[in-house]
Write an enzyme that holds these catalytic residues in place. Structure first.
Site, PDB file in Angstrom:
ATOM      1  N   ILE A 249      -8.993  30.918   4.542  1.00 24.37           N
ATOM      2  CA  ILE A 249      -8.394  29.896   3.862  1.00 24.37           C
ATOM      3  C   ILE A 249      -8.311  30.199   2.411  1.00 24.37           C
ATOM      4  CG2 ILE A 249     -10.578  28.743   3.489  1.00 24.37           C
ATOM      5  CD1 ILE A 249      -9.220  25.974   3.682  1.00 24.37           C
ATOM      6  N   LEU A 250      -7.229  29.520   1.662  1.00 29.45           N
ATOM      7  CA  LEU A 250      -7.098  30.347   0.075  1.00 29.45           C
ATOM      8  C   LEU A 250      -6.238  29.189  -0.460  1.00 29.45           C
ATOM      9  CD1 LEU A 250      -6.881  32.285  -1.970  1.00 29.45           C
ATOM     10  CD2 LEU A 250      -4.895  33.335  -1.199  1.00 29.45           C
ATOM     11  N   VAL A 251      -6.614  28.713  -1.539  1.00 25.71           N
ATOM     12  CA  VAL A 251      -5.881  28.102  -2.494  1.00 25.71           C
ATOM     13  C   VAL A 251      -5.596  28.927  -3.667  1.00 25.71           C
ATOM     14  CG1 VAL A 251      -5.795  26.033  -4.084  1.00 25.71           C
ATOM     15  CG2 VAL A 251      -6.965  25.677  -1.671  1.00 25.71           C
ATOM     16  N   GLY A 257      -9.839  24.163  -7.890  1.00 22.14           N
ATOM     17  CA  GLY A 257     -10.311  23.248  -8.407  1.00 22.14           C
ATOM     18  C   GLY A 257     -10.030  21.598  -8.772  1.00 22.14           C
ATOM     19  N   LYS A 258      -8.805  21.691  -7.751  1.00 24.80           N
ATOM     20  CA  LYS A 258      -8.276  20.351  -8.130  1.00 24.80           C
ATOM     21  C   LYS A 258      -7.935  19.517  -6.745  1.00 24.80           C
ATOM     22  CE  LYS A 258      -5.319  22.335 -11.705  1.00 24.80           C
ATOM     23  NZ  LYS A 258      -3.938  22.639 -12.215  1.00 24.80           N
ATOM     24  N   GLY A 259      -8.895  19.865  -5.723  1.00 29.32           N
ATOM     25  CA  GLY A 259      -9.083  19.106  -4.520  1.00 29.32           C
ATOM     26  C   GLY A 259      -7.751  19.536  -3.402  1.00 29.32           C
ATOM     27  N   SER A 262      -9.772  20.915  -0.095  1.00 25.91           N
ATOM     28  CA  SER A 262     -10.370  19.716   0.760  1.00 25.91           C
ATOM     29  C   SER A 262      -9.238  18.946   1.383  1.00 25.91           C
ATOM     30  CB  SER A 262     -11.116  18.733  -0.146  1.00 25.91           C
ATOM     31  OG  SER A 262     -12.149  19.425  -0.797  1.00 25.91           O
ATOM     32  N   GLU A 283     -15.179  30.902  10.661  1.00 23.36           N
ATOM     33  CA  GLU A 283     -15.620  32.382  10.587  1.00 23.36           C
ATOM     34  C   GLU A 283     -16.228  32.791   9.316  1.00 23.36           C
ATOM     35  OE1 GLU A 283     -13.940  36.964  11.703  1.00 23.36           O
ATOM     36  OE2 GLU A 283     -12.693  34.996  11.964  1.00 23.36           O
TER      37      GLU A 283
END
EC number: 2.3.1.48
Length: 465
Positions: A249-251, A257-259, A262, A283
Site C-alpha cells: 500500500i502506497l500513498v 499525511g492527509k487521510g 485511511s 503482509e
C-alpha cells in the site's frame, strides 16, 4: 696584486631533475543517500524549480552493491525527477571529475536502470515532453477499471485540497488489459517508498490493484492522477471461501499525511465485507501503516454491538482489584464466539483482533490511571505469552547448570520449585544469559506506548460511540 681567477669548468650535460611522486587521495566513496535527491513533479514548470521540495525515499544505499556507496566521482550530485502524471523519470547527473581508484567507477546508468527500469528517460527534453504527450496515460490505463467507491466515506476525514467528490477507487485485475503496464510504471515508486517491498508477479491472475484516483477538472479534459494504490492477493480457503491479503500500500509522498491512506484502507474493508471473504490480512505491515490500520479497526469494533458484553465482562474482572499481586493472572482474551463474530462480520482476522482487544479494554477503563498497574500486568502476561508461545501461568522450564559426576551431554536433572519458590542455591543459573526480565519490560513499555497512541487518536476522532 692581481686576484687569481678560478678556471671555468667546461660545460656538461644538465643534471637530471628528480621526479616527484604523488598519490591520488583515497576514494572512500559517497553514500547514495547523500548525493541522490528525488523530486515528484506534476508539470514541466516544476522541474528545476527552487520551490520544489525533495521527497524522502527508503534507504537508497540498498540499491548499490557492496557497502551501498558510489565510487569514482568527485562532487557527485544526482537529481531524479519523477513525472506524477505519466510516471516517467529523468536523472540529472553532475560531477567534477572521475577517479578510477581501487574500487573503480560505479556504473550509474546500470544502477539507476535497476530502480527505474523502462520509466527512465535519457534526454531531458524528451522527459519534459511527457507532461503533454502522456497527459492521458492514467486515464487511458484505468478506463476498464471497476469502480469500487467514489466520493466520501462515512466517518472518514481528508485534510487536503482535494475535494472528496474528485476521488474514486478503481479495481483492476492484474491480468486485465493495461493493468500490467500500469503496474510496471508503479514499480519504481514501490521500490523507493515501500520499505522492503518487491514487485508482485504480474503473471499471477489472483493479484488485484486498488487505485485511488483524483479526477481533476481541466480546461480541455479531466486530468487523472494516482493518489495511492494497494495490491491485494486473493487466495483459496477450504472449502469454499476466499481470503484477501493486502501486500503493498502506497500513498504518493505529495499526498501523505492527509487521510488518503485511511480512505483507501476503508474502501478495501468495505469490499471485504461486501464480497464476504473469509477475512482480510496484511503482509508484514510497517509500524506506521499498522497504526493507521488499528485506528480504523478500533472505530469499527467500538461500534460493533455483539462484542460489547465481552468487553464489559473483561473490564469488570480487571477492576475488582490488584491483579498485579496475584500469583496467576487471567488471560483477558476475548471469548471464541466474539473472535468468530468479528471475523465473520468485520473480516478482521484473529491476530489483529487480539491487538485491538487490548486497546478496547484500555479505552473502557475509567479512570485509566486508577487501573494502570493491573492493566500493565495484563499486557505483561500477553507479551510473555507471545514470546514463550504458552500461557504465563503454566509451569516454566529452565535450563540450568547442575554439578554432576556424569557426562554432561548424556545426563539431565529434573527438579520442581515448590509453592512458586525460586530454585535453591545449590543450582547455579547461567549468569551469561541475557536479562530476560529487562527485555520483557522493554517490550511491555513499547506495547503500552503503541496502545496509548492509538487510544489517543481514536478518542480525538470519536470520543464517544
Amino acid at each position: 696584486m692581481v686576484q687569481k681567477q678560478q678556471a671555468t669548468a667546461a660545460p656538461g650535460p644538465e643534471p637530471k631533475k628528480r621526479r616527484r611522486v604523488g598519490f591520488s587521495p583515497a576514494d572512500t566513496g559517497v553514500e547514495a543517500n547523500e548525493c541522490i535527491k528525488i523530486y515528484l513533479v506534476s508539470s514541466k514548470e516544476e522541474v528545476d524549480s527552487p520551490g520544489i521540495s525533495c521527497v524522502n525515499p527508503v534507504d537508497l544505499n540498498d540499491f548499490f552493491d557492496g557497502d551501498g556507496k558510489i565510487y569514482g566521482y568527485q562532487d557527485l550530485k544526482i537529481n531524479v525527477w519523477i513525472n506524477s502524471i505519466s510516471l516517467h523519470s529523468y536523472a540529472d547527473v553532475t560531477y567534477q571529475s572521475t577517479i578510477n581508484g581501487e574500487k573503480g567507477v560505479t556504473d550509474l546508468k546500470s544502477a539507476l536502470q535497476n530502480i527505474f527500469a523502462e520509466t527512465i528517460v535519457a534526454d531531458k527534453d524528451e522527459f519534459l515532453q511527457t507532461f503533454s504527450s502522456e497527459r492521458d496515460f492514467i486515464r487511458n490505463m484505468v478506463s476498464n477499471g471497476e469502480e469500487m467507491h467514489s466520493g466520501v466515506i462515512d466517518g472518514s476525514s481528508i485534510n487536503a485540497e482535494v475535494a472528496p467528490s474528485d476521488l474514486q477507487v478503481l479495481r483492476m485485475e492484474i491480468g486485465s488489459p493495461n493493468a500490467g503496464l500500469l503496474y510496471s510504471r508503479l514499480v519504481p515508486l514501490v521500490l523507493l517508498f515501500v520499505d522492503g517491498s518487491n514487485p508482485i508477479d504480474v503473471t499471477d491472475p489472483d493479484w488485484q490493484l486498488y487505485l485511488l484516483i483524483q479526477k481533476k477538472e481541466d480546461k480541455e479534459e479531466p486530468l487523472y492522477r494516482i493518489v495511492g494504490f494497494t495490491a491485494v492477493y486473493k487466495f483459496y480457503r477450504y472449502p469454499d471461501r476466499l481470503r484477501m491479503r493486502l501486500s503493498q500500500i502506497l500513498v504518493l509522498p505529495s499526498f501523505q499525511g492527509k487521510g488518503f491512506g485511511s480512505y483507501l484502507m476503508e474502501v478495501v474493508n468495505k469490499v471485504a465485507t461486501q464480497e464476504n471473504v473469509y477475512d482480510l490480512t496484511v503482509e508484514e505491515p510497517s509500524e506506521k501503516f499498522q497504526h493507521i490500520r488499528t485506528c480504523i479497526d478500533i472505530n469499527r469494533l467500538r461500534a460493533f454491538e455483539p462484542i460489547k458484553p465481552a468487553i464489559d465482562s473483561a473490564v469488570q474482572t480487571l477492576t475488582k482489584g490488584k491483579l498485579s499481586k496475584k500469583a496467576q493472572i487471567p488471560r483477558f482474551i476475548p471469548p471464541l464466539n466474539a473472535i468468530e463474530k468479528v471475523r465473520e462480520t468485520l473480516k478482521i482476522n484473529k491476530k489483529q483482533f487480539l491487538k485491538c482487544w487490548e486497546i478496547l479494554i484500555y479505552l473502557a477503563l475509567d479512570p485509566i490511571d486508577k487501573y494502570m498497574e493491573d492493566y500493565t500486568s495484563v499486557i505483561t502476561n500477553h507479551v510473555r505469552t507471545d514470546i514463550l508461545g504458552k500461557d504465563i501461568e503454566t509451569p516454566r522450564k529452565q535450563v540450568v547448570d547442575v554439578p554432576s559426576s556424569f557426562e554432561q551431554e548424556a545426563s539431565f536433572v529434573v527438579f520442581k520449585c515448590l509453592n512458586g519458590e525460586e530454585a535453591n542455591s545449590n543450582v547455579q543459573v547461567d549468569e551469561n544469559k541475557p536479562d530476560q526480565e529487562q527485555q520483557l519490560k522493554q517490550l511491555v513499555e513499547e506495547r503500552i506506548r503503541e496502545i496509548k497512541l492509538v487510544a489517543e487518536k481514536v478518542s480525538r476522532i470519536c470520543p464517544k460511540v
